[in-house]
Scaffold this active site. Structure first.
Site, short mmCIF file in Angstrom:
data_model
loop_
_atom_site.label_atom_id
_atom_site.label_comp_id
_atom_site.label_asym_id
_atom_site.label_seq_id
_atom_site.Cartn_x
_atom_site.Cartn_y
_atom_site.Cartn_z
N GLU A 167 53.30 43.92 33.82
CA GLU A 167 53.49 43.88 32.36
C GLU A 167 52.17 44.08 31.63
O GLU A 167 51.11 43.65 32.09
CB GLU A 167 54.10 42.54 31.95
CG GLU A 167 55.54 42.41 32.42
CD GLU A 167 56.18 41.08 32.03
OE1 GLU A 167 57.41 41.05 31.91
OE2 GLU A 167 55.46 40.09 31.84
N CYS A 180 46.47 43.64 26.04
CA CYS A 180 46.26 42.68 27.12
C CYS A 180 46.70 43.34 28.43
O CYS A 180 47.87 43.67 28.61
CB CYS A 180 47.07 41.42 26.82
SG CYS A 180 46.86 40.13 28.04
N CYS A 187 50.00 36.51 41.09
CA CYS A 187 48.66 35.92 41.14
C CYS A 187 48.62 34.87 42.23
O CYS A 187 49.58 34.12 42.42
CB CYS A 187 48.31 35.29 39.79
SG CYS A 187 46.62 34.66 39.74
N CYS A 191 47.82 28.58 38.78
CA CYS A 191 47.52 27.64 37.70
C CYS A 191 48.85 27.07 37.19
O CYS A 191 49.80 27.83 36.96
CB CYS A 191 46.77 28.34 36.56
SG CYS A 191 45.23 29.09 37.10
N CYS A 194 50.80 28.30 33.95
CA CYS A 194 50.90 29.75 33.75
C CYS A 194 52.14 30.30 34.46
O CYS A 194 52.36 30.05 35.65
CB CYS A 194 49.63 30.40 34.30
SG CYS A 194 49.72 32.19 34.35
N SER A 275 38.62 38.08 31.39
CA SER A 275 38.90 36.64 31.40
C SER A 275 39.08 36.17 32.84
O SER A 275 39.83 36.77 33.60
CB SER A 275 40.17 36.37 30.60
OG SER A 275 40.53 35.02 30.71
N CYS A 419 50.45 34.27 25.60
CA CYS A 419 49.48 33.88 26.62
C CYS A 419 50.10 32.94 27.66
O CYS A 419 50.70 31.93 27.31
CB CYS A 419 48.32 33.18 25.90
SG CYS A 419 46.93 32.94 26.93
S1 SF4 Z 1 46.08 31.71 34.45
FE1 SF4 Z 1 45.33 33.66 35.31
S2 SF4 Z 1 44.43 33.03 37.26
FE2 SF4 Z 1 45.75 31.33 36.64
S3 SF4 Z 1 47.76 31.76 37.61
FE3 SF4 Z 1 47.80 32.66 35.55
S4 SF4 Z 1 47.20 34.80 35.88
FE4 SF4 Z 1 46.54 33.65 37.70
#
Ligand code: SF4
Length: 432
Positions: A167, A180, A187, A191, A194, A275, A419
Site C-alpha cells: 500500500e 507515504c 514487517c 510493533c 501498528c 522513518s 499512520c
Molecule cells: S511501526 Fe514500522 S517498524 Fe514497527 S511494525 Fe509498523 S511498519 Fe514495522
C-alpha cells in the site's frame, strides 16, 4: 475489466487483470481532474526499465541494439524519469527502429493498481501489485550489506501472490502533498500498536517497486508534465508506509538515488524523510549516504515500556538509539535539519505528564520536532487513543520545556490509511 464501488462516500476500485499479453488499462477514478490518460497494465515478462539507473539503462539498451551510445542511453533515461513517458513509441528523439526494439523487449511499469480508495478528507490509498522474479532472493531482511552483489531482475508477469501487494498513501494539504511510501511487504518488527506489525514479513521491495510507488502517483498527479517553477503535487516523500526501510537498506538507497538524480526526477533531498524504529547501526548512514531527513519512531521514554511496545528496543535500547541520533546530527551536511520524533499517544500507556518530562530531557540538545500522533485504531488492537485533554496536556508540558512539537491531525482513518493502519491484505478481505 474495471469495477467501481462507492460505499459511504469512499470510492473503491478494483482492476481485474486479464490473462493476455495485450496491455489493458485502468484509471484513477476521480484522482486528478487534469489528467485523463491511462497507465497500461502488463501481464507478460519483459525487462522493466523503472528502477534502473542511467548506466543500467544503457547496458540493457545496448544489448538490444549494439549501435547505440551512452548519449542515447541517457535520452531513454530522461524520457522515463524526467518526462514520465510510458510508451517507447512516444520517445520522439529515438530512431523508429530502436523504439520498436525497446518495445519488443522492455516495458516501463510502475506496478499495477489493484485497488484505489479515497477518504472523505481527500487522502488516497492505493493497493499496488508488483510481481518480482527475485521473490526468493528478496525474502530476507537486508542489513545494508553493500557487498551483496546479487542482481535484481526487473521482470513482471508471474503468478499472483499476497507477497506482491503493498500500500501507498497520498495525503493532500493546502500547501503540500505528502506521499507515504512502503519499503517492505509486511514487517518483521512487530510493533504492538501498528497494524502492519500484524502482517507477517514477506519480502523486501526492490528499488523498482519502491520507486514505482512514487512514479505511479506522480504520473496521475501530472507532476511529470508540470512547467518549470511550477510546484509539484507531491512535495514531500516519507518512508513511513509498510515495513522498516533501514532493513531494506540497499534497495532504499538505490531508490533514493534515482529519486534525487538531477538528470531525472530531481526530488529535493530535504523533502525526503526516512522513518525508522531505531536500526542503530544504519542511522548515521541516513546522513552520510542517503543524505535525507530522519524520523524516529520513539513512542516511549523508558526501555521497559519500549521493549514491550517495540521489541526492536531489546536489541537497540534507548541510550544507544539517542547516541546514534546525535551522531546523525553531527554528520548531517545541513545543520538546519531537524530530527522528527514520532510519538503515538496510547491511552493510559505512555501519555502521562512524567512521560512528557522524560521525553524533553531525552532529546535535549538535539535539533528536533516531536510529532504527537493520536492512536489510529485498527481491528483487533488492544490499544485506545489518548483522550484529547491528555494529548493537549502532553503538548503543553513539552512546549513549556521548549520542545518544538505538534499534534498530528489524523488523515485517511476511514479507509485505514492513517499512520500505523496500513496492512496490504485488508482491502482484499473486504472484497472477498
Ligand atoms: S511501526 Fe514500522 S517498524 Fe514497527 S511494525 Fe509498523 S511498519 Fe514495522
Amino acid at each position: 475489466m474495471l469495477i467501481r464501488k462507492s460505499i459511504a462516500g469512499i470510492v473503491l476500485e478494483r482492476n481485474i487483470i486479464g490473462h493476455r499479453f495485450k496491455p489493458n488499462a485502468i484509471s484513477f477514478y476521480n484522482y486528478s481532474k487534469s489528467v485523463a490518460t491511462e497507465i497500461p497494465v502488463y501481464t507478460e515478462p519483459k525487462i522493466n526499465l523503472v528502477g534502473l539507473n542511467p548506466k543500467q539503462i544503457y547496458e540493457v539498451a545496448s544489448r538490444i541494439d549494439p549501435k547505440i551510445n551512452k548519449f542515447v542511453g541517457n535520452q531513454i533515461y530522461q524520457w522515463i524519469y524526467k518526462k514520465g513517458c510510458l510508451e517507447f513509441d512516444n520517445m520522439a528523439n529515438l530512431s523508429l527502429e530502436l523504439r520498436k526494439k525497446l518495445g519488443n523487449s522492455c516495458i516501463i511499469s510502475y506496478g499495477n493498481v489493484r485497488e484505489s480508495q479515497l477518504s472523505v478528507d481527500g487522502t488516497r490509498k492505493l493497493l499496488l501489485e508488483y510481481k518480482s522474479e527475485k521473490k526468493k532472493a528478496c525474502n530476507t531482511v537486508d542489513n545494508g550489506n553493500v557487498n551483496d552483489t546479487s542482481e535484481e531482475k526487473h521482470v513482471l508477469g508471474y503468478k499472483e501472490n499476497p507477497g506482491d501487494l503493498v500500500e501507498t498513501v497520498y495525503i493532500p494539504e493546502v500547501d503540500r502533498g505528502t506521499l507515504c511510501v512502503s519499503s517492505q511487504v509486511g514487517c518483521a518488527l512487530n510493533c504492538k500498536f501498528c497494524h502492519t506489525g500484524t502482517q507477517k514479513f514477506m519480502r523486501n521491495l526492490t528499488s523498482s517497486e519502491i520507486l514505482g510507488q512514487y512514479m505511479q502517483v506522480a504520473y496521475y498527479m501530472a507532476d511529470f508534465d508540470r512547467k518549470e517553477n511550477e510546484r509539484r503535487k507531491i512535495t514531500n516523500l516519507v518512508f513511513m508506509g509498510q515495513g522498516e526501510p533501514l532493513l531494506n537498506y540497499r534497495n532504499l538507497k538505490a531508490a533514493i538515488s534515482l529519486l534525487t538524480c538531477k538528470d531525472g526526477i530531481a526530488f529535493p533531498t530535504n523533502k525526503i524523510t526516512v522513518s525508522t524504529s531505531g536500526i542503530v547501526p544504519l542511522i548515521e548512514k541516513v546522513a552520510t549516504e542517503l543524505q535525507v531527513q530522519l524520523a524516529i519512531s520513539l513512542h516511549a521514554t523508558e526501555d521497559g515500556l519500549r521493549n514491550k511496545l517495540m521489541p526492536i528496543n531489546k536489541q537497540y535500547p534507548i541510550k544507544e538509539l539517542i547516541k546514534s541520533i546525535r551522531a546523525f546530527c553531527s554528520k548531517s551536511s545541513d545543520k538546519n535539519n531537524r530530527v522528527t520524533f514520532e510519538y503515538v499517544m496510547l491511552d493510559g500507556i505512555n501519555d502521562f505528564p512524567g512521560d512528557a518530562v522524560r521525553l524533553s530531557k531525552l532529546i535535549k540538545g538535539i535539533k528536533s520536532h516531536v510529532n504527537l500522533i493520536p492512536f489510529n485504531p485498527w481491528p483487533g488492537t488492544e490499544f485506545k487513543a489518548s483522550k484529547k485533554a491528555k494529548i493537549n496536556a502532553f503538548y503543553e508540558t513539552l512546549s513549556n520545556q521548549d520542545v518544538s512539537c505538534s499534534i498530528r491531525k489524523p488523515r485517511g482513518q476511514d479507509i485505514f490509511a492513517a499512520c500505523g493502519q496500513l496492512k496490504s491484505n485488508s482491502l482484499s478481505k473486504q472484497w472477498a
